[in-house]
Write an enzyme that holds these catalytic residues in place. Structure first.
Site, short mmCIF file in Angstrom:
data_model
loop_
_atom_site.label_atom_id
_atom_site.label_comp_id
_atom_site.label_asym_id
_atom_site.label_seq_id
_atom_site.Cartn_x
_atom_site.Cartn_y
_atom_site.Cartn_z
N TYR A 142 -20.82 -13.44 -7.91
CA TYR A 142 -19.55 -13.01 -8.20
C TYR A 142 -18.90 -13.72 -9.74
O TYR A 142 -18.03 -13.07 -10.03
CB TYR A 142 -18.59 -13.39 -7.12
CG TYR A 142 -18.36 -12.80 -5.95
CD1 TYR A 142 -19.60 -12.19 -5.10
CD2 TYR A 142 -17.32 -11.97 -5.55
CE1 TYR A 142 -19.48 -11.60 -3.87
CE2 TYR A 142 -17.38 -11.14 -4.16
CZ TYR A 142 -18.44 -10.84 -3.63
OH TYR A 142 -18.38 -10.15 -2.33
N LYS A 192 -32.34 -16.70 1.30
CA LYS A 192 -33.50 -15.63 0.83
C LYS A 192 -34.26 -16.48 -0.01
O LYS A 192 -35.00 -16.16 -1.12
CB LYS A 192 -32.65 -14.37 0.21
CG LYS A 192 -33.84 -13.15 0.12
CD LYS A 192 -34.36 -12.62 1.24
CE LYS A 192 -35.19 -11.40 1.32
NZ LYS A 192 -35.80 -10.60 2.58
N ASP A 224 -31.72 -11.29 5.85
CA ASP A 224 -32.12 -10.14 6.60
C ASP A 224 -32.28 -10.24 7.98
O ASP A 224 -31.63 -9.58 8.78
CB ASP A 224 -33.23 -9.27 5.90
CG ASP A 224 -34.20 -10.12 5.62
OD1 ASP A 224 -34.28 -11.46 6.03
OD2 ASP A 224 -35.58 -9.47 5.23
N ASP A 248 -20.20 -12.46 2.08
CA ASP A 248 -19.42 -11.35 2.17
C ASP A 248 -19.70 -10.37 2.96
O ASP A 248 -18.93 -9.59 3.96
CB ASP A 248 -19.26 -10.85 0.88
CG ASP A 248 -18.42 -9.74 0.43
OD1 ASP A 248 -17.18 -9.28 1.15
OD2 ASP A 248 -18.66 -8.80 -0.14
N ASP A 252 -18.49 -8.93 7.29
CA ASP A 252 -18.12 -7.69 7.69
C ASP A 252 -18.81 -7.04 8.98
O ASP A 252 -18.49 -6.29 9.80
CB ASP A 252 -18.27 -6.43 6.46
CG ASP A 252 -17.22 -6.25 5.46
OD1 ASP A 252 -16.28 -7.41 5.45
OD2 ASP A 252 -16.60 -5.28 5.11
C1 IPM Z 1 -13.48 -10.29 0.77
C2 IPM Z 1 -13.43 -8.80 -0.06
C3 IPM Z 1 -13.48 -9.18 -1.63
C4 IPM Z 1 -14.73 -10.01 -1.88
C5 IPM Z 1 -13.25 -8.45 -2.54
C6 IPM Z 1 -11.99 -7.64 -2.25
C7 IPM Z 1 -13.29 -8.86 -4.00
O1 IPM Z 1 -14.46 -8.08 0.01
O2 IPM Z 1 -12.64 -10.99 0.78
O3 IPM Z 1 -14.33 -10.37 1.49
O4 IPM Z 1 -15.76 -9.42 -2.08
O5 IPM Z 1 -14.80 -11.20 -1.80
MN MN Z 2 -15.86 -8.56 1.80
#
Ligand code: IPM
Ligand code: MN
Length: 362
Positions: A142, A192, A224, A248, A252
């Site tokens: 990032y 990794k 993975d 990240d 999710d």
């Molecule tokens: C998160 C989001 C952010 C990230 C984006 C919106 C930049 O996906 O907070 O997980 O990737 O960190």
């Molecule tokens: Mn995210």
């Protein structure tokens, strides 16, 4: 009466809708426990680009530095998504995290038994799931330089850089080890290392640091394999610590354990004071959900649980945080659901009614 200063950044898409519910909860907490929360709202993200030409104004950053905590809903949307755009809402978020020195992103994933049937994963796999992902937040892909595009004889090229220093790795691993020590003493360090040099540094340091935490059982998991294990046997995890991009993606994925992305809160923390409090940024892990923005149907629970994390981790208000968490549990136990987690027979409510239900339980 204690006074607390908070900056609120509703942002874009469903952001303002879920933020309104977070502030409703805060008001309810203030009334019940006799606190005053001074909330300063600021434009942030896409709407700030439209208004000021920048997603994060210096004033907003300065204000956030002086506050005790920052509440953020979500940023971004199709309007600002052009890959050629010079300025993007997400840059504001990265600048805020970096500018406030918030290197540790804490993402708890706890399955409320009432929602076990809302997940696409079998209820028996979800039984007892209670894990926390500690995601490094101000390094890695990032932020690494170079990050650029160029043209060469062979065509267009692009580079991103995955760089980590020892200082960055040590401080995030420490958050992971400390948290594991307070919980079930199990730490999964995700990397990794079979491919990436930065992961090999990470793994080496985790092994070195493990000497200082003989009570914590450390294991290394390749990212993975971790992605698979998270849905195969999620109860095996207690604390996961990992670098920015892996964290990240895995969070999710992990949100599906809790029923929906809309359920999960997060805290982004920097250096802590002796009493373990300190400035923090609190946001749900979901995005701005442009497809449902303005419809009043977004799930406000991730945002509301972020308020609970703020009360506990930045304001030192443990009882108040527990009251919010319990009020969420009660609303779910009473059968109220936003559309994203509604199973057959549920009482489907919108963002506002869910917020009101929870507020009335505080
Ligand atoms: C998160 C989001 C952010 C990230 C984006 C919106 C930049 O996906 O907070 O997980 O990737 O960190
Ligand atoms: Mn995210």
């Amino acid at each position: 009466m204690a006074n607390f200063s908070i900056v609120a950044l509703p942002g874009d898409g469903v952001g303002p809708e879920v933020m309104a519910e977070a502030l409703r909860i805060l008001t309810a907490v203030g009334e019940r426990f006799g606190h005053r929360f001074d909330v300063q709202k600021e434009l942030f993200g896409g709407i700030a680009i439209d208004t000021y030409g920048t997603p994060l104004r210096q004033e907003t950053l300065d204000l956030s530095k002086r506050a005790q905590a920052v509440l953020l809903a979500a940023v971004g949307g199709p309007k600002w998504d052009d890959p050629k755009a010079a300025v993007r809402p997400e840059q504001g978020l990265l600048a805020l995290r970096k500018g406030l020195g918030l290197f540790a992103n804490i993402r708890p994933v706890k399955v409320d038994p009432h929602l076990a049937n809302s997940s696409t994963i079998k209820a028996q796999v979800l039984d007892g799931v209670d894990l926390v992902v500690v995601r490094e937040l101000t390094g890695g892909l990032y932020f690494g330089k170079p990050q650029k595009r160029w043209r060469s004889a062979g065509g267009r090229q692009a580079v991103d850089t995955l760089r980590y220093s020892e200082v960055e790795v040590r401080r995030i691993l420490q958050v992971g080890f400390d948290l594991a020590r307070q919980r079930r003493q199990k730490l999964a360090s995700v990397d990794k290392a079979n491919i990436l040099e930065s992961s090999r540094l990470w793994r080496e340091m985790a092994n070195e640091m493990a000497q200082d935490y003989p009570d914590v059982e450390l294991r290394h998991v390749l990212v993975d394999a971790c992605a698979m294990a998270l849905i195969r046997r999620p109860v095996d995890f207690d604390v996961i610590v990992t670098e920015n991009m892996f964290g990240d993606i895995l969070t999710d994925e992990a949100s599906i354990l809790a029923g929906s992305l809309g359920m999960l809160p997060s805290a982004s923390l920097g250096r802590r004071r002796r009493d373990r409090t300190g400035l923090g940024l609190y946001e749900p892990i979901h995005g701005s959900a442009p497809d449902i923005a303005g419809k009043g149907v977004a799930n406000p629970i991730g945002m509301i649980l972020s308020v609970a994390m703020m009360l506990r981790l930045s304001l030192g208000l443990t009882r108040e945080a527990e009251a919010v968490e319990q009020a969420v549990e009660v609303a779910l136990a009473d059968g109220y659901r936003t559309a994203d987690v509604a199973e057959e027979g549920a009482k489907v409510v919108g963002t506002r009614e869910m917020g009101e239900r929870i507020a009335s339980g505080i």
